[in-house]
Scaffold this active site. Structure first.
Site, PDB file in Angstrom:
ATOM      1  N   ASP A  58       0.882  -1.172   0.000  1.00  7.83           N
ATOM      2  CA  ASP A  58       0.000   0.000   0.000  1.00  7.83           C
ATOM      3  C   ASP A  58       0.917   1.218   0.000  1.00  7.83           C
ATOM      4  OD1 ASP A  58      -1.647   2.143   0.554  1.00  7.83           O
ATOM      5  OD2 ASP A  58      -2.287   1.423   2.543  1.00  7.83           O
TER       6      ASP A  58
ATOM      7  N   LYS B 291       2.800  11.359  -3.467  1.00  8.08           N
ATOM      8  CA  LYS B 291       1.799  10.641  -4.266  1.00  8.08           C
ATOM      9  C   LYS B 291       0.907  11.621  -5.040  1.00  8.08           C
ATOM     10  CE  LYS B 291      -1.642   6.947  -3.608  1.00  8.08           C
ATOM     11  NZ  LYS B 291      -2.191   6.033  -2.577  1.00  8.08           N
TER      12      LYS B 291
ATOM     13  N   GLU C 127      -7.261   0.504  -4.601  1.00 12.23           N
ATOM     14  CA  GLU C 127      -7.281   0.427  -3.137  1.00 12.23           C
ATOM     15  C   GLU C 127      -8.606  -0.112  -2.570  1.00 12.23           C
ATOM     16  OE1 GLU C 127      -5.963   4.380  -2.103  1.00 12.23           O
ATOM     17  OE2 GLU C 127      -3.978   3.985  -2.961  1.00 12.23           O
TER      18      GLU C 127
HETATM   19 MG    MG Z   1      -4.530   4.836   2.225  1.00 12.83          MG
END
Ligand code: MG
Ligand code: ADP
Length: 617
Positions: free
Chosen positions: A24, A81, A180
């Site tokens: 992740d 990100k 996700e």
């Molecule tokens: Mg997250």
């Protein structure tokens, strides 16, 4: 924007060495996990997504970098990100809100300055991945070379590609990118229930995402996503900071907001107090600094009142998402909580109230995405006999055709991997090059879409307009990366490009583009018809011009010739007008008066051909 799961049977990767890790790669925190016989297991502790350059030039990521961020912010970067796969022109908002130091010499490709070191966003992310890789190797006692990495469901081609690049730079073969929310649902094994609607509510450090998934015969589909790219735990920290700074000013008679070290220490105290309140009804914000002390008791009910507007702000996107998904709240079977900030009791109760169902909280919300990535890694390695996950394209992809129009090859929401092939031809006699201009978007005109790539297919043998056969093939792989191939079917020449757009799109932009295409649908259609009519008129005018050079034209009488002139003039008069029907009428007019001419030309061509042919008895 959807995610699918399909059965790929036993077709795992051809070869793999060691364990495939699930990662992740978060905005605030990152985590690695692996699939074991008993289920997925977290391998590394939480790695803050911070990268910093040390005094000696060494680059560090994670907790150590987070410390350096306090003392040396100019040599550190967080939230990278937000910049992945995006260009300078798309990140204005992020630059306003976050202290990114851009390298001055960079063009449209973003590069960041960390002291004297210059790095692209994928390179920065690669350092976070390297740290995760090292932690994973230490935990497993063996080398790690392959990974599954999660990305937000709304990430586009460029953002996905940038994430893959980061993996490659870190020496990791990225076998798959997984959305996700889908990873979260997988971690809970929701794919086992075969049918149902799942909502995934993800409130992290700086972003909020809500997704509605549908399971049908074991297949996952993301029906809709929504959210806020600037909403999360950071906002809560900020509110508490404002309160504390104000009180310190009153108590100490001193403003500390200009003292970077004091502010960072206070921030840490605030976060600690906030996080404790998820488990106990009372905590303390405490700062000891230069012999002075500030201690503020914080009761849960006071905290709840402070953060209520933030929690409230997540509910609008939830309602919009449910509506976009076309489902009713009572049809939602499962609600999954993701993100560290969903540990907050008020968040949980707000979600429960909105969805009228108890959300899943059995797994740690800040680990659930990494655990799901590990499940997917297990599937890929063959450790888990199950299914593979697929995504769909968030926006349509097409190429530019004559008149600045878009010809869509792959439509929005197509499941991937996807491919589409279409034939095109040349517009001009003797044309030896065609421009392949790849665009993304929902609008009819190229100027209203995003330009992704341009390249030429060269060396087409010269021939009359319309005779060349150029096949354009779009292929989107399972990771959402597009490759475009153009092939001259007559000469066999072929050119391929992996499309790496120079910028990405935010979720808001994607939504805005889709919304705009609905609002402008009528206007666009009119403009399209007009442009198509003009392209056809161009072709007719060029054909008549050419016919006039033919011998057959000499055979026409004066009346026929002036009828042609008149028809052409009439077409030219309406050509620049706005009425496509009128242009079409006049094209028909030209067609009518040139019919004899066309026949005469065909006959003379046939005659010539026959003369040159020996017919064997
Ligand atoms: Mg997250
Ligand atoms: P990301 O945005 O990278 O997905 P996370 O899901 O790890 O990040 O969420 C990080 C946020 O969660 C931070 O704002 C952090 O303070 C918050 N958080 C972590 N634990 C708790 C807790 N016990 N109570 C409240 N907030 C928490």
């Amino acid at each position: 924007m959807s995610t699918f799961q399909i059965d790929f049977g036993n077709s795992g990767p051809k070869s793999h060495q060691g364990k495939i890790v699930g990662i992740d790669l978060g905005t605030t925190n990152s985590l690695a996990a692996v699939m074991e016989l008993t289920g997925p297991r977290i391998l590394s502790g939480i790695v803050p997504s911070v990268v910093s350059v040390k005094q000696d030039g060494g680059i560090v990521a994670g907790k150590e970098a987070r410390e350096l961020l306090i003392t040396h912010p100019e040599r550190s970067v967080y939230s990278v990100k937000r910049l992945m796969g995006r260009g300078r022109e798309d990140v204005g908002e992020e630059l306003k809100l976050f202290p990114f130091h851009l390298a001055p010499q960079s063009g449209s490709v973003l590069r960041l300055k960390l002291g004297d070191v210059v790095m692209s966003p994928p390179e920065v992310s690669a350092h976070i991945l390297l740290k995760l890789k090292e932690d994973a190797q230490a935990a497993l006692g063996e080398p790690v070379t392959q990974a599954v990495i999660t990305v937000p469901a709304y990430f586009n081609d460029a953002q996905r590609q940038a994430t893959k690049d980061a993996g490659r730079i870190a020496g990791l073969e990225v076998l798959r990118l997984v959305n996700e929310p889908t990873a979260a649902a997988l971690a809970y094994g929701l794919d086992k229930r075969k049918e149902g609607i799942v909502a995934v509510y993800d409130l992290g450090g700086g972003t909020f995402d809500i997704s509605i998934l549908r399971l049908h015969e074991g297949i996952f589909e993301v029906l809709a996503t929504n959210g806020d790219t600037h909403l999360g735990g950071d906002d809560i920290d900020h509110l508490l900071m404002t309160i504390a700074l104000d009180e310190i000013k009153n108590e100490w008679g001193e403003e500390i907001s200009a003292d970077a070290t004091a502010v960072q220490l206070l921030r840490r105290a605030v976060i600690q107090a906030k996080e404790e309140l998820s488990f106990v009804p009372q905590s303390v914000i405490r700062l000891d600094y230069k012999g002075k002390e500030y201690a503020r008791e914080l009761a849960l009910d006071v905290f709840n009142r402070v953060i209520e507007p933030i929690v409230e702000k997540t509910l609008g996107p939830c309602r919009a998402c449910i509506q976009d998904a076309g489902v009713k709240i009572e049809e939602i079977d499962e609600v999954v909580l993701v993100g560290g900030s969903t540990r907050i009791p008020l968040v949980r109760s707000a979600v429960e109230r909105l969805f009228r169902a108890k959300p899943h909280t059995e797994l740690n919300p800040d680990e659930v995405v990494a655990l799901g990535a590990a499940v997917q890694a297990g599937i890929l390695s063959g450790d888990v006999q199950d299914q593979l996950l697929l995504d769909v394209t968030p926006l349509s992809l097409g190429i530019e055709t004559m008149g600045g129009l878009v010809s869509k090859l792959i439509h929005r929401n197509s499941t991937i991997p996807a491919s589409a092939t279409e034939q095109f031809t040349t517009a001009v006699d003797g044309q030896t090059n065609v421009l392949i201009h790849v665009v993304q978007g929902e609008r009819e005109l190229v100027k209203d879409c995003r330009s992704l790539a341009r390249f030429d297919l060269k060396g087409i043998p010269p021939m009359p307009a319309g005779l060349a056969r150029i096949e354009v093939r779009f292929l989107i792989d399972a990771n959402g990366i597009l490759s475009v191939t153009a092939k001259d079917l007559r000469a066999g020449k072929e050119i391929s490009r992996d499309v790496k757009p120079s910028y990405g799109l935010t979720e808001e932009q994607v939504e805005a583009m889709i919304l705009e295409s609905f609002q402008k649908a009528e206007e666009d259609m009119t403009e399209r018809q007009l442009r198509e009519a003009r392209v056809e008129a161009d072709a007719v005018l060029a054909a008549v011009e050419k016919a006039r050079q033919e011998d057959a034209y000499q055979l026409l009488n004066q009346e026929e010739r002036s009828a042609i002139d008149r028809a052409i003039n009439e077409l030219l008069v309406v050509y620049n007008g706005e009425d496509h029907n009128l242009i079409r009428d006049k094209i028909e007019g030209v067609d009518k008066v040139t019919q004899n001419l066309a026949e005469a030309i065909i006959n003379s061509v046939a005659e010539k051909a026959l003369k040159g042919t020996k017919i064997d008895a």
